[in-house]
Design a protein around this motif. Structure first.
Motif, PDB file in Angstrom:
ATOM      1  N   ILE A   1       0.837  -1.206   0.000  1.00  0.00           N
ATOM      2  CA  ILE A   1       0.000   0.000   0.000  1.00  0.00           C
ATOM      3  C   ILE A   1       0.868   1.250   0.000  1.00  0.00           C
ATOM      4  O   ILE A   1       0.661   2.177  -0.782  1.00  0.00           O
TER       5      ILE A   1
ATOM      6  N   LEU B   1       0.685   3.923  -3.084  1.00  0.00           N
ATOM      7  CA  LEU B   1      -0.094   5.135  -2.792  1.00  0.00           C
ATOM      8  C   LEU B   1       0.344   6.374  -3.580  1.00  0.00           C
ATOM      9  O   LEU B   1      -0.505   7.060  -4.162  1.00  0.00           O
TER      10      LEU B   1
ATOM     11  N   ILE C   1      -1.248   6.905  -6.823  1.00  0.00           N
ATOM     12  CA  ILE C   1      -2.699   7.153  -6.836  1.00  0.00           C
ATOM     13  C   ILE C   1      -3.003   8.589  -6.405  1.00  0.00           C
ATOM     14  O   ILE C   1      -3.906   9.230  -6.931  1.00  0.00           O
ATOM     15  N   LEU C   2      -2.241   9.085  -5.434  1.00  0.00           N
ATOM     16  CA  LEU C   2      -2.563  10.388  -4.847  1.00  0.00           C
ATOM     17  C   LEU C   2      -2.331  11.501  -5.860  1.00  0.00           C
ATOM     18  O   LEU C   2      -1.267  11.591  -6.452  1.00  0.00           O
TER      19      LEU C   2
ATOM     20  N   TYR D   1      -2.504  15.531  -0.648  1.00  0.00           N
ATOM     21  CA  TYR D   1      -2.838  14.165  -0.240  1.00  0.00           C
ATOM     22  C   TYR D   1      -1.611  13.458   0.321  1.00  0.00           C
ATOM     23  O   TYR D   1      -1.706  12.669   1.257  1.00  0.00           O
TER      24      TYR D   1
ATOM     25  N   ILE E   1      -0.696  10.819   8.542  1.00  0.00           N
ATOM     26  CA  ILE E   1      -1.259   9.534   8.977  1.00  0.00           C
ATOM     27  C   ILE E   1      -0.132   8.649   9.495  1.00  0.00           C
ATOM     28  O   ILE E   1      -0.216   8.064  10.576  1.00  0.00           O
TER      29      ILE E   1
ATOM     30  N   ILE F   1      -7.836  11.438   8.480  1.00  0.00           N
ATOM     31  CA  ILE F   1      -8.566  11.790   7.250  1.00  0.00           C
ATOM     32  C   ILE F   1      -9.881  12.494   7.563  1.00  0.00           C
ATOM     33  O   ILE F   1     -10.252  13.459   6.914  1.00  0.00           O
TER      34      ILE F   1
ATOM     35  N   ALA G   1     -11.831  15.326   5.482  1.00  0.00           N
ATOM     36  CA  ALA G   1     -12.998  15.020   4.656  1.00  0.00           C
ATOM     37  C   ALA G   1     -14.208  15.843   5.079  1.00  0.00           C
ATOM     38  O   ALA G   1     -15.068  16.177   4.269  1.00  0.00           O
TER      39      ALA G   1
ATOM     40  N   ALA H   1      -6.386   2.435   1.968  1.00  0.00           N
ATOM     41  CA  ALA H   1      -5.785   3.078   0.807  1.00  0.00           C
ATOM     42  C   ALA H   1      -6.856   3.798  -0.007  1.00  0.00           C
ATOM     43  O   ALA H   1      -6.681   4.937  -0.430  1.00  0.00           O
TER      44      ALA H   1
ATOM     45  N   THR I   1      -9.674   4.923   1.049  1.00  0.00           N
ATOM     46  CA  THR I   1     -10.182   6.095   1.748  1.00  0.00           C
ATOM     47  C   THR I   1      -9.234   7.266   1.567  1.00  0.00           C
ATOM     48  O   THR I   1      -9.656   8.394   1.345  1.00  0.00           O
ATOM     49  N   VAL I   2      -7.937   6.983   1.663  1.00  0.00           N
ATOM     50  CA  VAL I   2      -6.962   8.054   1.496  1.00  0.00           C
ATOM     51  C   VAL I   2      -7.153   8.692   0.121  1.00  0.00           C
ATOM     52  O   VAL I   2      -7.190   9.911  -0.024  1.00  0.00           O
ATOM     53  N   ALA I   3      -7.314   7.834  -0.884  1.00  0.00           N
ATOM     54  CA  ALA I   3      -7.376   8.341  -2.245  1.00  0.00           C
ATOM     55  C   ALA I   3      -8.695   9.054  -2.533  1.00  0.00           C
ATOM     56  O   ALA I   3      -8.722  10.107  -3.150  1.00  0.00           O
TER      57      ALA I   3
ATOM     58  N   GLY J   1     -11.506   9.483  -0.099  1.00  0.00           N
ATOM     59  CA  GLY J   1     -12.236  10.104   0.994  1.00  0.00           C
ATOM     60  C   GLY J   1     -12.160  11.621   0.961  1.00  0.00           C
ATOM     61  O   GLY J   1     -13.137  12.317   1.199  1.00  0.00           O
TER      62      GLY J   1
END
Lengths: 327, 387
Positions: free
Chosen positions: A17, A21, A24-25, A30, A37, A269, A273, B15, B17-19, B21
């Motif tokens: 992960i 990551l 993806i971010l 992010y 985190i 998060i 959010a 993962a 959720t991070v992306a 959320g």
């Protein structure tokens, strides 16, 4: 104690992960959240050893984070130390402080222990607020960037990998500790201190040990936070931060290392959010916490994993046996 | 085994959720000019952030109703950062990276502002801070400006008045909160330049309810010609009350930190004769008609008070000044190009705001001089202007 753990699978998944990551971010914001985190998760993993396994509560752990942060800030800023020795010396100092504090403090139980750790955290916070010559007072102070020899560590892209690696190490250390005789002794302490002592477990010694270990986790995380944020302020060590950390551990699930990671993830998060809801933010936040506590009093990870298990008792026994076999 | 799968599943959802959320509300960057702001709307500094946010909202709406800026609508993107420097850092990263704002006006406290300055400078984004400390603009940072008066200016204004009164040696009693501590430092450093000696230097904690011991010590110190109390919130009101009870014969000076009606209410009759420096907004209606600031002040005051039903405060005024200067700079720059807007903000000259008349330069990113402060005295439970 061997350093082999039956469930290295979880560690592997976590590593994967962390590895995928960044692709993806979408942007650095992010990445920043992901880094925070990671830093919170490291503290929570340490705190979980204390709360989840040894059954001792600490309402002052942000104090250790703050000491780690300010230690690094002052040693690198005022005395021009390189970042890594500063971090190590700070961690050593925090370990010593925790050791000295642990003996009298951990004699206390329940509310008294909570009060004592709470007091400790508040004292640290007051010192950071008032010793303005060293700490910059309530407004905080800037921190030197971390230097690896000639190379300056700066920006989310670099810090992400440092924090990611640190998080993996923290998880690995925690899993090994739990699966060692120390871990089993701790769980015995959690179950019943008297019974543990009757079985020959030196309860005080183990409690002190785990208190020191969790303080060091917090200190190292604090040092990284200071260099990453390039700024420290007394809020890092405030009472509310301590509560937040305990909430992360409890929400994710006590006595579960991955639970601590999940708790830290969700609670880092969630405010982001919910930030767009403005006034509703706190209500939604509170509601989520309340519902979790009502319906999943053991925390997310243990409750959910129990749900997916057909025969919890059997699996528990199995993993226990596996754990035993590894040592 | 199943347990492991659960762990894996959970980890994967983490993962996800991070992306996903946070991506909620990730609006498409379109035509509007985006003004980012991060303020202490809740928490202990909400008395700063609340009027600041309300002011920004009122005037962004007003500008939009009038057709926007350069034919584009304004969009205000706000995050509440409470009293937390770390939250401010995250909010600023979000404003820069995710919301892609054009300019940032914000930072209710000095701590928050100092924490985000490195980010602003790295991102090369024009930034107008609403916090007090002089360290924000001294030394000058390329992209950072501020609108509120500094504590250093307050000290200078007070010492100037003391010089006029022939006061040479004073006692100081300061709060240990951020404001009191910073101002105590500035006043101590500045005193020699005005030939003023600080013969007693006492402090009190933010939650103390009785300052009689410190004041008694000051009373027993020889040669005290005036007492200066840098502080914020209820502390100065208690100091003033105790000061009155102890029957001091010397004058008392307060800072701009008490410049609200609440202070007079709390301190009661003991506040009679207390002198303090404050922004002209407090005495807007008492200013002579030929005062250049009067029109701006009265207009801001009536707009704010009619829209919010709250009493006007200088803090909201700082946000007003920041927004107006940014809008003017954008109009002069003919767009939102960050470097051009920054240059134009730096060229702000003769802007008449609620805080004073602003003349910025490459070496001065505040642009206010001592005339921005008015010296007030409390008479009959109200502010009165002294020359």
């Amino acid at each position: 104690m061997t350093l082999k753990h039956p469930s290295t699978g979880g560690l592997l998944i976590l590593a994967v992960i962390i590895a995928i990551l960044p692709s993806i971010l979408p942007n650095n914001f992010y990445m920043d959240v992901a880094i925070r985190i990671g830093l919170n998760a490291i503290v929570c993993i340490g705190l979980n050893l204390l709360i989840g396994y040894a059954g001792q509560i600490s309402l002052g752990h942000a104090g250790f984070v703050g000491l780690g942060a300010y230690g690094s800030a002052i040693l690198t800023g005022e005395f021009g130390w390189p970042a890594i020795p500063a971090m190590l010396v700070t961690a050593l100092f925090v370990a010593l402080l925790a050791f000295v504090l642990a003996r009298p403090v951990l004699r206390l139980k329940g509310h008294f222990l909570a009060m004592a750790t709470l007091g400790m955290g508040i004292i640290i916070s007051i010192v950071l607020n008032t010793e303005a010559r060293w700490t910059g007072g309530p407004d905080g102070m800037a921190v030197q960037p971390m230097m690896f020899f000639e190379y300056m560590v700066f920006g989310e892209a670099v810090w992400y990998w440092i924090v990611g690696a640190a998080l993996l190490i923290a998880v690995w250390l925690s899993l090994n500790l739990i699966d060692s005789p120390v871990g089993r002794a701790l769980r015995a302490v959690h179950g019943s201190e008297v019974a543990a002592e009757v079985c020959g477990v030196n309860t005080t010694q183990y409690k002190v040990k785990v208190f020191v270990i969790s303080a060091v986790f917090a200190s190292v995380s604090g040092s990284m936070l200071a260099h990453y944020g390039a700024f420290v302020s007394p809020e890092d060590a405030s009472f509310f931060r301590s509560i937040e950390l305990v909430t992360m551990v409890v929400l994710g699930g006590m006595a579960s290392t991955y639970g601590a990671v999940v708790g830290a993830t969700i609670l880092t998060i969630l405010p982001q959010a919910l930030a767009r809801f403005e006034d509703l933010e706190h209500m939604v936040f509170g509601l989520i916490l309340m519902l979790t506590m009502i319906f999943m009093p053991k925390g997310l990870v243990p409750t959910l994993s129990a749900k997916f298990r057909r025969s919890p008792v059997k699996v528990e026994a199995e993993s226990e046996a596996q754990g035993g076999g590894a040592t | 085994m199943i347990r492991k799968w659960v762990k894996k599943g959970l980890a994967a959802s983490v993962a996800a959720t991070v992306a996903l959320g946070i991506s909620y509300g990730n609006a498409v960057a379109a035509d509007p000019i985006k003004i980012g702001t991060f303020l202490s709307v809740t928490g202990p500094a909400s008395f700063l952030g609340d009027p600041e946010l309300k002011t920004l909202q009122i005037y962004v709406d007003e500008l939009n109703a009038g057709g926007g800026v350069l034919g584009r609508k304004l969009e205000l993107v706000h995050y509440d950062v409470q009293h937390d420097a770390k939250k401010a850092q995250t909010a600023v990263k979000r404003l820069i990276e995710d919301d892609k704002v054009d300019v940032i006006i914000g930072g209710s406290t000095s701590g928050q502002t100092m924490a985000v300055i490195p980010l602003m400078e790295a991102a090369e984004m024009p930034f107008i801070s609403l916090a007090g400390a002089v360290a924000i603009v001294e030394p000058v940072k390329k992209w950072t400006f501020k609108t509120p008066h500094t504590d250093k200016m307050a000290c200078a204004k007070i010492f100037e008045d003391m010089n006029k009164q022939g006061i040479k040696s004073i006692a100081m009693i300061s709060g240990t909160g951020g404001f009191g501590k910073s101002m105590r430092g500035q006043c101590t450093a500045l005193a020699p330049a005005y030939n003023i000696k600080i013969v007693a230097d006492e402090t009190y904690g933010p939650k103390d309810t009785d300052m009689t011991p410190q004041l008694t010590k000051i009373k027993n110190t020889d040669g005290v010609q005036a007492v200066l109390n840098p502080g914020f919130g209820q502390g100065p009101a208690i100091v003033t009350k105790n000061f009155g009870q102890l029957g001091f014969k010397v004058p008392m000076y307060q800072s701009h930190g008490v410049a609200s009606k609440k202070y007079i209410d709390l301190a009661g009759s003991a506040s009679e004769g207390v002198r303090l420096p404050a922004a002209a907004l407090l005495v807007a209606n008492k200013l002579p008609d030929n005062d250049p600031q009067k029109a701006v002040l009265v207009s801001y005051m009536s707009t704010y008070e009619s829209k919010t039903k709250d009493a006007v405060s200088t803090f909201g005024g700082h946000a007003y000044d920041g927004l107006q200067m940014v809008v003017a700079a954008m109009q002069r720059a003919g767009g939102t190009d960050k470097a051009k807007v920054r240059d134009e903000i730096e060229k702000t000259s003769g802007y008449i705001g609620t805080g004073g008349i602003v003349h910025m330069s490459a070496t001065d990113h505040l642009g206010l001089d001592l005339s921005a402060f008015k010296m007030l005295e409390i008479r009959n439970g109200d502010w009165s202007l002294i020359k």
